[in-house]
Scaffold this motif. Sequence first.
Motif, PDB file in Angstrom:
ATOM      1  N   LEU A  44      36.705  38.532  39.672  1.00 44.73           N
ATOM      2  CA  LEU A  44      37.069  39.460  40.732  1.00 44.73           C
ATOM      3  C   LEU A  44      36.824  38.865  42.115  1.00 44.73           C
ATOM      4  CD1 LEU A  44      35.529  42.618  39.037  1.00 44.73           C
ATOM      5  CD2 LEU A  44      37.964  42.289  39.518  1.00 44.73           C
ATOM      6  N   ASP A  57      33.019  44.705  48.907  1.00 48.82           N
ATOM      7  CA  ASP A  57      33.647  43.925  47.840  1.00 48.82           C
ATOM      8  C   ASP A  57      33.340  44.541  46.479  1.00 48.82           C
ATOM      9  OD1 ASP A  57      34.742  41.788  49.476  1.00 48.82           O
ATOM     10  OD2 ASP A  57      32.673  41.112  49.741  1.00 48.82           O
ATOM     11  N   ARG A  60      35.322  47.598  45.869  1.00 46.70           N
ATOM     12  CA  ARG A  60      36.707  47.242  45.555  1.00 46.70           C
ATOM     13  C   ARG A  60      36.822  46.749  44.114  1.00 46.70           C
ATOM     14  NH1 ARG A  60      38.973  42.289  46.565  1.00 46.70           N
ATOM     15  NH2 ARG A  60      37.217  41.781  47.948  1.00 46.70           N
ATOM     16  N   PHE A  61      35.822  46.002  43.652  1.00 46.65           N
ATOM     17  CA  PHE A  61      35.833  45.510  42.278  1.00 46.65           C
ATOM     18  C   PHE A  61      35.737  46.677  41.282  1.00 46.65           C
ATOM     19  CE2 PHE A  61      33.635  41.338  43.782  1.00 46.65           C
ATOM     20  CZ  PHE A  61      34.801  40.977  44.436  1.00 46.65           C
ATOM     21  N   ALA A  63      36.716  49.739  41.786  1.00 47.05           N
ATOM     22  CA  ALA A  63      38.007  50.436  41.788  1.00 47.05           C
ATOM     23  C   ALA A  63      39.049  49.665  40.988  1.00 47.05           C
ATOM     24  CB  ALA A  63      38.476  50.639  43.227  1.00 47.05           C
ATOM     25  N   ARG A  64      39.021  48.358  41.097  1.00 46.00           N
ATOM     26  CA  ARG A  64      39.989  47.544  40.363  1.00 46.00           C
ATOM     27  C   ARG A  64      39.748  47.633  38.859  1.00 46.00           C
ATOM     28  NH1 ARG A  64      41.207  41.080  41.340  1.00 46.00           N
ATOM     29  NH2 ARG A  64      42.451  40.743  39.459  1.00 46.00           N
ATOM     30  N   LEU A  65      38.480  47.545  38.444  1.00 47.83           N
ATOM     31  CA  LEU A  65      38.161  47.661  37.020  1.00 47.83           C
ATOM     32  C   LEU A  65      38.597  49.011  36.467  1.00 47.83           C
ATOM     33  CD1 LEU A  65      34.601  46.042  36.914  1.00 47.83           C
ATOM     34  CD2 LEU A  65      36.715  45.079  35.990  1.00 47.83           C
ATOM     35  N   HIS A  66      38.359  50.052  37.269  1.00 48.36           N
ATOM     36  CA  HIS A  66      38.758  51.396  36.848  1.00 48.36           C
ATOM     37  C   HIS A  66      40.279  51.473  36.725  1.00 48.36           C
ATOM     38  CE1 HIS A  66      38.186  55.559  36.019  1.00 48.36           C
ATOM     39  NE2 HIS A  66      38.786  55.982  37.100  1.00 48.36           N
ATOM     40  N   GLY A  67      40.977  50.848  37.675  1.00 48.84           N
ATOM     41  CA  GLY A  67      42.434  50.821  37.628  1.00 48.84           C
ATOM     42  C   GLY A  67      42.969  50.049  36.449  1.00 48.84           C
ATOM     43  N   GLU A  68      42.207  49.066  35.976  1.00 49.21           N
ATOM     44  CA  GLU A  68      42.608  48.284  34.810  1.00 49.21           C
ATOM     45  C   GLU A  68      42.341  49.030  33.499  1.00 49.21           C
ATOM     46  OE1 GLU A  68      40.458  44.648  35.220  1.00 49.21           O
ATOM     47  OE2 GLU A  68      41.760  43.843  36.788  1.00 49.21           O
TER      48      GLU A  68
END
Length: 302
Positions: A44, A57, A60-61, A63-68
Amino acid sequence: MDARLAADDPEWLRDYLGWLASQRRAAPLTLENYRRDLLALQRLAGTTAVDALAAHDIRRFVARLHGEGLGGRSIARRLSAWRGLFAWLVRHRGMALNPALGIRPPRSPRRLPKALSPDQAQGLLDGGDGEGVLQLRDRAMFELLYSSGLRLAELAALDVGGDVDAAQGLVTVLGKRGKKRIVPVGTAALQALADWLAVRGEVAAADEAALFVSRQGGRLSGGAIRARLARWAREAGVGVHVHPHMLRHSFASHVLQSSGDLRAVQELLGHASIQSTQVYTHLDYQHLARVYDAAHPRARKS
């Protein structure tokens, strides 16, 4: 593979895992789990050095993991691993602040307890061939678990004599935080208890107060009850792994489906908060949908 010896891992990761192994005596499997979660952090971070990451950061990571599609519990585990790494970097490598402190994972949906269908429960309790002493004991235990919604510890703690009032059809249990409650016992469970009490003296030690005893004559442990139920369910062909708490869940959901009285189920289960009981209102949406489709005049298809 030894997680500390992966040659292609970054130096900070190998050093941190080595510290966990030597100073915290982390097990190999634990090290491998940390390695996986920290490699996810490196992925990430991209070209940004791990010790240069800031709180925004990390948010944001997350949120990205949740989005994945990663669930809240898995993200919480990764955050824990990241916090541990950053704490080590602060203490041993001069990093200014731990950027993962105070950052929370997204909430996970509450897991619904698994319950047997009424047909499965009937098949379970009607199963179990044989009229031996242990079979009679097991049938009495499982009938009582389902009949009265007892916890495993409550069942194991029952004593012969005072705890079960067969004449009134009631059982008195000591629940969590020492709270006493009295719950009804169904006819089938009362009969199974009578059958067991008629032969209990064949195995129980002379001075043993426990209602349910082992082959050796002493109080039956929770682990032994759990194992006997799992075996009984396999032999009855239920088709799913059955544990004592599943019978408690089944009791609650079946009573609620029939009565609709959430407060009564709360009292029967011994829940301090109605919120603990409300989970059972979500157990059988398909059943509710079938009732709606069959009963509501505007739900029927033309």
